[in-house]
Design a protein around this motif. Structure first.
Motif, short mmCIF file in Angstrom:
data_model
loop_
_atom_site.label_atom_id
_atom_site.label_comp_id
_atom_site.label_asym_id
_atom_site.label_seq_id
_atom_site.Cartn_x
_atom_site.Cartn_y
_atom_site.Cartn_z
N PRO A 6 34.99 42.11 42.07
CA PRO A 6 35.14 40.87 41.16
C PRO A 6 34.07 40.10 40.67
O PRO A 6 32.87 40.04 41.45
CB PRO A 6 36.37 40.01 41.45
CG PRO A 6 36.05 40.29 43.15
CD PRO A 6 35.58 41.66 43.28
N SER B 142 37.55 45.21 48.34
CA SER B 142 36.02 44.46 47.80
C SER B 142 35.23 44.32 49.01
O SER B 142 35.79 44.03 50.06
CB SER B 142 36.17 43.47 47.07
OG SER B 142 36.95 43.75 45.85
N ILE C 155 43.93 47.45 46.51
CA ILE C 155 42.60 46.95 45.87
C ILE C 155 41.46 46.57 46.92
O ILE C 155 42.16 45.75 47.87
CB ILE C 155 42.44 46.18 44.95
CG1 ILE C 155 43.20 46.63 43.48
CG2 ILE C 155 40.88 45.69 44.17
CD1 ILE C 155 43.41 45.89 42.32
N LEU D 287 40.25 38.89 42.64
CA LEU D 287 41.14 40.27 42.48
C LEU D 287 42.56 39.77 41.75
O LEU D 287 43.23 40.70 41.18
CB LEU D 287 41.22 40.65 43.82
CG LEU D 287 39.92 41.50 44.47
CD1 LEU D 287 40.07 41.99 46.03
CD2 LEU D 287 39.42 42.52 43.70
#
Length: 424
Positions: A39, A99, A97, A81
């Motif tokens: 992001p 990251s 998801i 996110l």
């Protein structure tokens, strides 16, 4: 010239260790089916405040951009996110998801945590379910196993259960009271009991009730052990916790305990919460996470549940180092050395071919004498020495920089068998 307080430069060996953690994280993400994204590193302050309220300004780096908008550097990945997922109306759910990257926090620098550090994060969005919570806890356990970290204990609690006990003991549904007592529980990991009692006595809270809740917050153990120590009858969230532990057992996650002293983000989490610790270290929590269905609602999605976990890479590195576990450093696998200027060209050719084969290879580029080249190669595992006598027969010398042993091999064998020679 100095850096701002709380900032640091990450030298090559430190960065190599963080990259090691990142690679293990990505491997775990792949095995669990998490998609990877990054992001934006800059958010609107108003978006960050939706998670943590106006008080978060004391803990973030924020400023006005050239458009006179209030923006902030990324505080964590959860906000970005969640903002992204909420905006994707056609996103297939559940969405899993992950990251990994840098975050900025304007808080007091501490061991393993500067004001800029590297964080890993996974989130599951969709219909709230116990199995989603179990999934992120299993991920956490398996990630640490992939890192070969020992002594990891995941401490699990439930916000609704702790809240019900607080309301019962203090005979109050007032949000201010619940919030104050949650903060008292949260302080038990950092302050002595008498300090907390004194502080809250000055706020007007009865000592006897405070002692009861602080004793409750010390309860730890398996669900069976907890049931023997505390009367949990009538607490609906207890069944959720027991079902969660049953799912984790089925997933072969055994390094988990109940710990009612874990409450985490006071106005943020809404269900299961947990933290993971290295029980042999004083570095603090390595990760923290739980269910936070309130955040998608704050962003305008009442139909979306959310659960996740995040941790700092630097703290993981500290635990890896304390346990003596080997991590790659920035040193090359091979150094190619040339005895004299006539051997420079063939040494360059060999170096380039080894690099094309994916072998980390270094060589001198400033014309240092051979003796200096050997000194510079001391951090490499092997040295390939290109010398006139051997090279005249199309051979080179391979020196093991660990034990000092030497072997003569042909250049053709070196290039055809490089992986078996050096990657072992």
């Amino acid at each position: 010239m100095n850096l701002p307080r709380g900032m640091k430069d990450f030298e090559s060996n430190e960065q190599a260790k963080i990259e090691f953690v990142r690679q293990k994280f990505l491997e775990t993400c792949k095995s669990f089916g998490f998609s990877f994204m990054s992001p934006s590193p800059i958010e609107l302050v108003s978006v960050i405040e939706a998670k943590s309220g106006p008080a978060i300004r004391d803990e973030i780096y924020f400023f006005k951009d050239k458009g006179d908008r209030e923006v902030a550097l990324r505080f964590d990945f959860t906000v970005g996110l969640t903002r992204y997922v909420v905006s994707q109306k056609s996103l297939k759910l559940p969405a899993k998801i992950a990251s990994f990257g840098g975050v900025w926090r304007y808080d007091e620098p501490q061991k393993g945590r500067y004001r800029y550090f590297h964080q890993w994060d996974i989130e599951v969005y969709g219909k709230p379910s116990l199995e989603s919570d179990a999934e992120i806890i299993e991920f956490t356990s398996k990630f640490f196993s992939k890192l070969n970290l020992k002594n990891i204990v995941i401490n699990i609690s439930h916000r609704k259960l702790v809240e019900a006990v607080v309301k019962k003991i203090f005979e109050s549904d007032e949000a201010r009271v619940v919030g104050d007592i949650f903060r008292a529980i949260d302080k038990t990991q950092k302050k002595r009991k008498d300090e907390i009692l004194t502080e809250y006595d000055q706020k007007g809270y009865p000592k006897e009730k405070l002692e009861r809740i602080l004793e409750f917050s010390k309860i730890k153990g398996s669900p069976e052990e907890v049931e023997k120590e505390f009367d949990i009858s009538g607490l609906d969230a207890w069944k959720e916790l027991k079902d969660l532990f049953a799912s984790l057992k089925n997933r072969q996650v055994n390094n988990v305990i109940v710990n009612f002293g874990i409450v985490r983000g006071l106005d943020y989490y809404s269900g299961v919460v947990f933290e993971a610790f290295d029980s042999a270290s004083d570095v603090g929590a390595l990760v923290g996470g739980g269910r936070y269905d309130n955040l998608p609602k704050a962003f305008g999605r009442d139909d979306l549940g959310a659960t996740g976990v995040a941790g700092g890479a630097e703290r993981i590195v500290l635990s890896l180092e304390s346990q003596g576990l080997q991590m790659p450093d920035a040193a090359p696998t091979v150094s190619v050395l040339f005895v004299n200027d006539e051997m420079l060209a063939p040494a360059v050719g060999i170096t380039s071919k080894l690099r094309q084969m994916g072998i980390a290879t270094e060589m001198d580029i400033v014309g240092r004498p051979f003796k200096k080249q050997i000194e510079a190669a001391s951090n490499s595992r092997f040295a390939v020495i290109v010398a006139p006598k051997e090279y005249s027969s199309n051979n080179v010398i391979i020196k093991n920089m660990g034990d000092g042993s030497e072997t003569i091999v042909s250049v053709d064998s070196l290039l055809s068998q490089a992986e078996s020679l050096f990657i072992r």
